[in-house]
Design a protein around this motif. Structure first.
Motif, short mmCIF file in Angstrom:
data_model
loop_
_atom_site.label_atom_id
_atom_site.label_comp_id
_atom_site.label_asym_id
_atom_site.label_seq_id
_atom_site.Cartn_x
_atom_site.Cartn_y
_atom_site.Cartn_z
N PRO A 50 35.25 35.56 41.85
CA PRO A 50 34.42 35.27 41.28
C PRO A 50 35.05 34.98 40.02
O PRO A 50 35.06 36.16 39.66
N PRO A 51 35.50 33.71 39.55
CA PRO A 51 35.71 33.53 37.90
C PRO A 51 35.16 34.06 36.93
O PRO A 51 35.19 34.52 36.12
N ASN A 52 33.55 33.94 37.61
CA ASN A 52 32.67 34.40 36.45
C ASN A 52 32.43 35.67 35.97
O ASN A 52 32.47 36.35 35.08
N LYS B 30 38.31 29.24 34.82
CA LYS B 30 37.38 29.08 34.00
C LYS B 30 37.34 29.26 32.89
O LYS B 30 37.58 30.36 32.04
N ASP C 266 40.37 34.56 34.77
CA ASP C 266 39.39 34.14 34.75
C ASP C 266 40.40 32.86 34.78
O ASP C 266 40.59 31.71 33.47
#
Length: 354
Positions: free
Chosen positions: A222-224, A272, A270
């Motif tokens: 997940p990008p987060n 986002k 990342d």
């Protein structure tokens, strides 16, 4: 090898941050607030931006060329032409400007050997000649050394496989750091010697291969997670330079490379938040002019200082520094638009490079 695209464009803006930090390190020392604890790390450790440049150069070149390197005259010819066309024209132009001012405005004697070392970009290879004429050019001299062995490095990595590549590159980096730490003295040639910086470049190249080989698996995370890792690693770097441990004085030649690699990987993955912000056109453009900012800093400083002297404005105070900085950004922008991009595109077209 994975075909999943990595967002390497997001690294571009960090080059601008590094270049501006180096400019403050070189010429911002007389600013009234630079000795404030908030800004003091820039004055003391801004030169870390150079080792970051070397690391990122290895990462980017590996991402771009690792699948393209071939043991053929055509590849080697095209590779060296492309790399030189990116850096040499404006380097030579900046060198000519410095020589002109040195000869005709300062009336100083020029050493022919220093001119030749600089023209052929071997000044960092010669002890005592590293900072001659356009002194930031020493790092371009180191970069040329990297260009010479990079295709052979990739062929070697390809032959031994990825796992051994990571191990060998770490060992080389570890050895160069060990030699530098053991034999470093203030003003030592080891600060500028290409071999002493090669470990940083090589570990960057190996890391580029790691990113490219594992892109599918890494981008599945997940990008987060990458945003959080980016924040943590960046805060760790800030904490190190503000605490200024004794060993930080030995970090000029890439001692912080592992931490920089974590920051780089986080930015690449990342997609986002912070990564997206670093991809906006303005951020990318500023990153693209970072080379011009770096290589023109001394010629523009000479020019603005000459103008200041001409009009009796001899104090290099904050007003003059920011005037110089604005002029530097303008020159670097014009150079990128008028010289760097057209030359690069023209050369690619001439050699039919894709």
């Amino acid at each position: 090898m994975s075909s999943t695209p990595l967002q390497s464009q997001q690294i571009t803006f960090t080059r601008f941050i590094a270049a501006i930090t180096i400019v403050f390190f070189h010429f911002g020392g007389d600013l009234e607030y630079i000795n404030n604890p908030i800004f003091l790390p820039i004055k003391q450790y801004g030169n870390l931006g150079v080792s970051y440049f070397f690391l990122i150069s290895g990462v980017i070149m590996s991402l771009v060329y690792s699948n393209k390197v071939k043991l053929s005259k055509a590849f080697f010819r095209d590779f060296y032409i492309i790399r030189l066309s990116r850096v040499y024209p404006i380097y030579l132009f900046s060198l000519i400007v410095v020589i002109f001012f040195t000869k005709y405005f300062w009336r100083s004697q020029l050493d022919l050997s220093e001119i030749l070392f600089s023209v052929f970009l071997i000044q960092s290879w010669v002890p005592g000649k590293e900072l001659t004429l356009n002194f930031p050019g020493w790092s371009l001299s180191v970069e040329i050394f990297f260009y010479l062995f990079f295709p052979f490095l990739i062929l070697f990595f390809r032959k031994i496989g990825n796992r051994k590549t990571y191990m060998v590159s770490f060992i080389i980096w570890f050895i160069t750091q060990g030699v530098f730490i053991c034999y470093f003295t203030e003003g030592s040639h080891l600060l500028y010697n290409p071999i002493m910086h090669s470990g940083t470049f090589i570990i960057g190249a190996a890391f580029g291969i790691f990113l490219k080989s594992n892109a599918d698996r890494l981008t599945f995370i997940p990008p987060n997670i990458w945003a959080v890792l980016l924040i943590i690693s960046t805060l760790s770097f800030v904490a190190i330079i503000y605490n200024a441990p004794a060993w930080l004085a030995l970090s000029h030649n890439g001692l912080l490379s592992p931490l920089f690699l974590i920051i780089t990987m986080s930015l690449c993955l990342d997609r986002k938040s912070i990564g997206r912000a670093f991809k906006i056109p303005l951020a990318v453009f500023l990153g693209n002019i970072s080379y011009g900012i770096y290589i023109y800093q001394y010629p523009v400083k000479i020019f603005t200082s000459y103008i200041n002297d001409k009009f009796g404005l001899r104090n290099w105070n904050a007003y003059h520094f920011y005037y110089f900085l604005v002029m530097l950004l303008i020159v670097a922008s014009l150079s990128f638009i008028v010289l760097e991009s057209p030359i690069r595109d023209r050369v690619k077209k001439l050699i039919n490079y894709t």
